[in-house]
Scaffold this active site. Structure first.
Site, PDB file in Angstrom:
ATOM      1  N   SER A 322      52.271  -1.345 -56.254  1.00 14.61           N
ATOM      2  CA  SER A 322      53.051  -1.771 -57.542  1.00 14.61           C
ATOM      3  C   SER A 322      53.740  -3.193 -57.285  1.00 14.61           C
ATOM      4  O   SER A 322      53.380  -4.209 -57.857  1.00 14.61           O
ATOM      5  CB  SER A 322      54.067  -0.886 -58.270  1.00 14.61           C
ATOM      6  OG  SER A 322      54.738  -1.625 -59.212  1.00 14.61           O
ATOM      7  N   TRP A 325      50.983  -5.729 -56.411  1.00 16.68           N
ATOM      8  CA  TRP A 325      50.194  -6.066 -57.473  1.00 16.68           C
ATOM      9  C   TRP A 325      50.944  -7.213 -58.130  1.00 16.68           C
ATOM     10  O   TRP A 325      50.083  -8.248 -58.727  1.00 16.68           O
ATOM     11  CB  TRP A 325      50.330  -4.863 -58.426  1.00 16.68           C
ATOM     12  CG  TRP A 325      49.702  -5.393 -59.777  1.00 16.68           C
ATOM     13  CD1 TRP A 325      48.246  -5.164 -60.362  1.00 16.68           C
ATOM     14  CD2 TRP A 325      50.384  -5.922 -60.924  1.00 16.68           C
ATOM     15  NE1 TRP A 325      48.184  -5.558 -61.596  1.00 16.68           N
ATOM     16  CE2 TRP A 325      49.440  -6.077 -62.030  1.00 16.68           C
ATOM     17  CE3 TRP A 325      51.626  -6.158 -61.175  1.00 16.68           C
ATOM     18  CZ2 TRP A 325      49.568  -6.469 -63.300  1.00 16.68           C
ATOM     19  CZ3 TRP A 325      51.720  -6.883 -62.582  1.00 16.68           C
ATOM     20  CH2 TRP A 325      51.075  -7.063 -63.455  1.00 16.68           C
ATOM     21  N   HIS A 326      52.282  -7.389 -57.876  1.00 17.18           N
ATOM     22  CA  HIS A 326      52.908  -8.543 -58.513  1.00 17.18           C
ATOM     23  C   HIS A 326      52.815  -9.737 -57.874  1.00 17.18           C
ATOM     24  O   HIS A 326      52.826 -10.683 -58.459  1.00 17.18           O
ATOM     25  CB  HIS A 326      54.437  -8.167 -58.568  1.00 17.18           C
ATOM     26  CG  HIS A 326      54.740  -7.070 -59.633  1.00 17.18           C
ATOM     27  ND1 HIS A 326      54.850  -6.030 -59.454  1.00 17.18           N
ATOM     28  CD2 HIS A 326      55.342  -7.538 -60.846  1.00 17.18           C
ATOM     29  CE1 HIS A 326      55.131  -5.342 -60.491  1.00 17.18           C
ATOM     30  NE2 HIS A 326      55.510  -6.172 -61.279  1.00 17.18           N
ATOM     31  N   GLY A 327      52.343  -9.854 -56.487  1.00 12.24           N
ATOM     32  CA  GLY A 327      52.124 -11.155 -55.757  1.00 12.24           C
ATOM     33  C   GLY A 327      51.669 -10.916 -54.361  1.00 12.24           C
ATOM     34  O   GLY A 327      52.297  -9.970 -53.549  1.00 12.24           O
ATOM     35  N   PHE A 482      51.476 -13.601 -62.160  1.00 13.84           N
ATOM     36  CA  PHE A 482      50.724 -12.138 -61.694  1.00 13.84           C
ATOM     37  C   PHE A 482      49.588 -11.991 -62.218  1.00 13.84           C
ATOM     38  O   PHE A 482      48.871 -10.844 -61.629  1.00 13.84           O
ATOM     39  CB  PHE A 482      51.942 -11.241 -61.850  1.00 13.84           C
ATOM     40  CG  PHE A 482      53.284 -11.516 -61.469  1.00 13.84           C
ATOM     41  CD1 PHE A 482      53.542 -12.095 -60.130  1.00 13.84           C
ATOM     42  CD2 PHE A 482      54.423 -11.288 -62.319  1.00 13.84           C
ATOM     43  CE1 PHE A 482      54.857 -12.399 -59.757  1.00 13.84           C
ATOM     44  CE2 PHE A 482      55.487 -11.773 -61.902  1.00 13.84           C
ATOM     45  CZ  PHE A 482      55.783 -12.127 -60.495  1.00 13.84           C
TER      46      PHE A 482
END
Length: 482
Positions: A322, A325-327, A482
């Site tokens: 997770s 996934w954001h960066g 993102f």
């Protein structure tokens, strides 16, 4: 095209009028208008990436159609993997190519081997993380026979590119949103009014709360070496409200806009800063993403059904993925791992589902115990957000080191802090309104509905005036990156 822009203020009413008064006789024409409007909305940012979303749509449409007729298990798996490889391949290249390349080069450099590979100047397509996961949910659900494959390409295209939630969610499940494109839709005045109310509150959260907090949070984070501990704490709190107002504000505008066109999107935020533990926080923050990872990653890995080691492993996997996934930055990975550390004690002691109802369920005010729990959870969240906001790990560690120094107990100060004092009372009012509406889908949903229309209109006009007074240069939404 930004929700908080003049372009969108012109675009939305035009599409609304065409949708309900010109194309209202035919469901197919309405869906075609939605698809065309969505491509215009997305192409307004950079038309070159329209081919990317169109290719992804084509692949998943034909994979879904073939999954509907192929019964051989191995052939079905091949089709599923085609979808996964194409979608995650695009996401991996545009978002993570340079990250992996730079880290490989660093690793080999430590071993005394120099790689000559050069980083690429890659532009990250807006919303790719969101629509990639949305289309993946479709192919996975069709593969698992939870959903019939789409037969109408126009409806499927509209589902993938639906402009209200295309670039920053909510990440809709195909099982919820796609069937809505198959059903005839009639204009519902009460639903439209409710949608406008949610759009108004979303704009307030973005323009009045998030954008104002961003000014001070950015200044403090960018000059953190010169700030006292108390000022750094103030900056972290400003960012905490900035990211909430920014992202949940986008979700409110998206959900409200969808309601104007007769669609129901899932709730994406449920007042997370009133959570009493981290498990509750993650049930209330970015719900569409956390439930996506739960259903398509955590449960397939075994969830919490196995032994202690499996529970620990799966928890760290879902939180680190997770974060990633954001960066493409180690700060996001550490942010995810830190939240896993927060979460594990609750999971291992089986207390991760102890706060399932709204806080202060039968009271206007929380109990002292609930107040302490909310304060502790909020404090842990503020610390974690420092990693999310920092430029790199070194910056995050030095920021926290400065924040927890002796100067943490001094009076916050930096040049220009006088202007910041105006936002603090506004934050308190914002918290009160959110608290009063915490049992609803969004804060304004039922607030003052039992009062006279005059009082309600005064409230709405006050919010609109605050939005107008704070509207300046258009500010992008944080989650666009993102």
């Amino acid at each position: 095209m930004l929700f908080n822009s003049l372009d969108f203020a012109i675009f939305l009413p035009i599409v609304f009028i065409l949708y309900w008064f010109v194309f209202n006789k035919s469901l197919k024409w309405q869906n075609l208008l939605v698809a065309a409007a969505s491509y215009l909305f997305y192409g307004w940012w950079d038309w070159r990436f329209l081919s990317l979303i169109f290719f992804s749509t084509l692949v998943d449409y034909f994979v879904g159609r073939n999954l509907g007729v192929v019964s051989n298990k191995s052939h079905r798996k091949i089709l599923l993997w085609i979808s996964i490889i194409v979608n995650l391949g695009f996401l991996g290249f545009f978002k993570y190519y340079n990250f992996f390349l730079d880290n490989f080069k660093s690793a080999f450099s430590i071993a005394g081997i120099e790689l000559n590979a050069n980083s690429l100047n890659i532009i990250l397509p807006v919303g790719i993380s969101f629509y990639t996961f949305q289309t993946l949910s479709y192919t996975i659900d069709v593969y698992k026979n939870r959903l019939e494959p789409a037969k109408d390409f126009i409806s499927f295209t509209a589902f993938v590119s639906f402009f209200p939630q295309l670039v920053a969610g909510p990440i809709e499940r195909a099982t919820n949103l796609l069937p809505q494109f198959y059903k005839s839709r009639k204009f519902d005045y009460s639903k439209a009014v409710d949608g406008m109310r949610q759009i108004l509150w979303g704009l307030f959260k973005k323009i009045v709360i998030a954008d104002n907090c961003a000014v001070y949070a950015n200044h403090i984070f960018e000059n953190s070496a010169d700030m006292s501990g108390s000022t750094l704490l103030l900056g972290a709190i400003f960012f905490t409200f900035q990211i909430y107002g920014d992202f949940s504000g986008y979700s409110d505008i998206a959900i409200g806009t969808a309601r104007l066109f007769g669609f129901n999107l899932m709730q994406n935020f449920a007042f997370p800063y009133f959570s009493r533990d981290i498990a509750e926080f993650w049930r209330r923050w970015h719900i569409s993403l956390s439930t996506w990872f739960r259903d398509y990653l955590y449960i397939p890995l075994g969830g919490s059904r196995g032994g202690t080691w499996m529970k620990v492993r799966n928890t760290f996997i879902i939180f680190i993925v997770s974060g990633f996934w954001h960066g493409a930055n180690w700060t996001f990975i550490v942010w995810g791992a830190l939240n896993a550390i927060y979460f594990l004690p609750l999971l291992l002691t089986k207390r991760n589902r102890q706060n399932m109802e709204d806080v202060a369920q039968n009271s206007y005010l929380p109990s002292l115990k609930e107040l302490w729990q909310m304060g502790l959870t909020f404090s842990l969240t503020v610390i974690a957000w420092v990693f999310f906001r920092a430029e790199n790990l070194g910056h995050a560690i030095s920021y926290l080191g400065g924040m927890f120094s002796k100067s943490m107990f001094s009076v916050p100060y930096y040049q220009g802090i006088g202007y910041a004092k105006f936002i603090i009372p506004l934050l308190f009012i914002f918290i009160i309104v959110e608290w009063l509406g915490r049992r609803n889908q969004f804060a304004l949903e039922k607030l003052f509905l039992n009062q006279s229309s005059f009082i309600r209109l005064m409230l709405y006009y006050t919010i609109a005036i605050l939005i107008f007074l704070n509207a300046g240069e258009e500010q992008q939404f944080i989650y666009f990156q993102f």
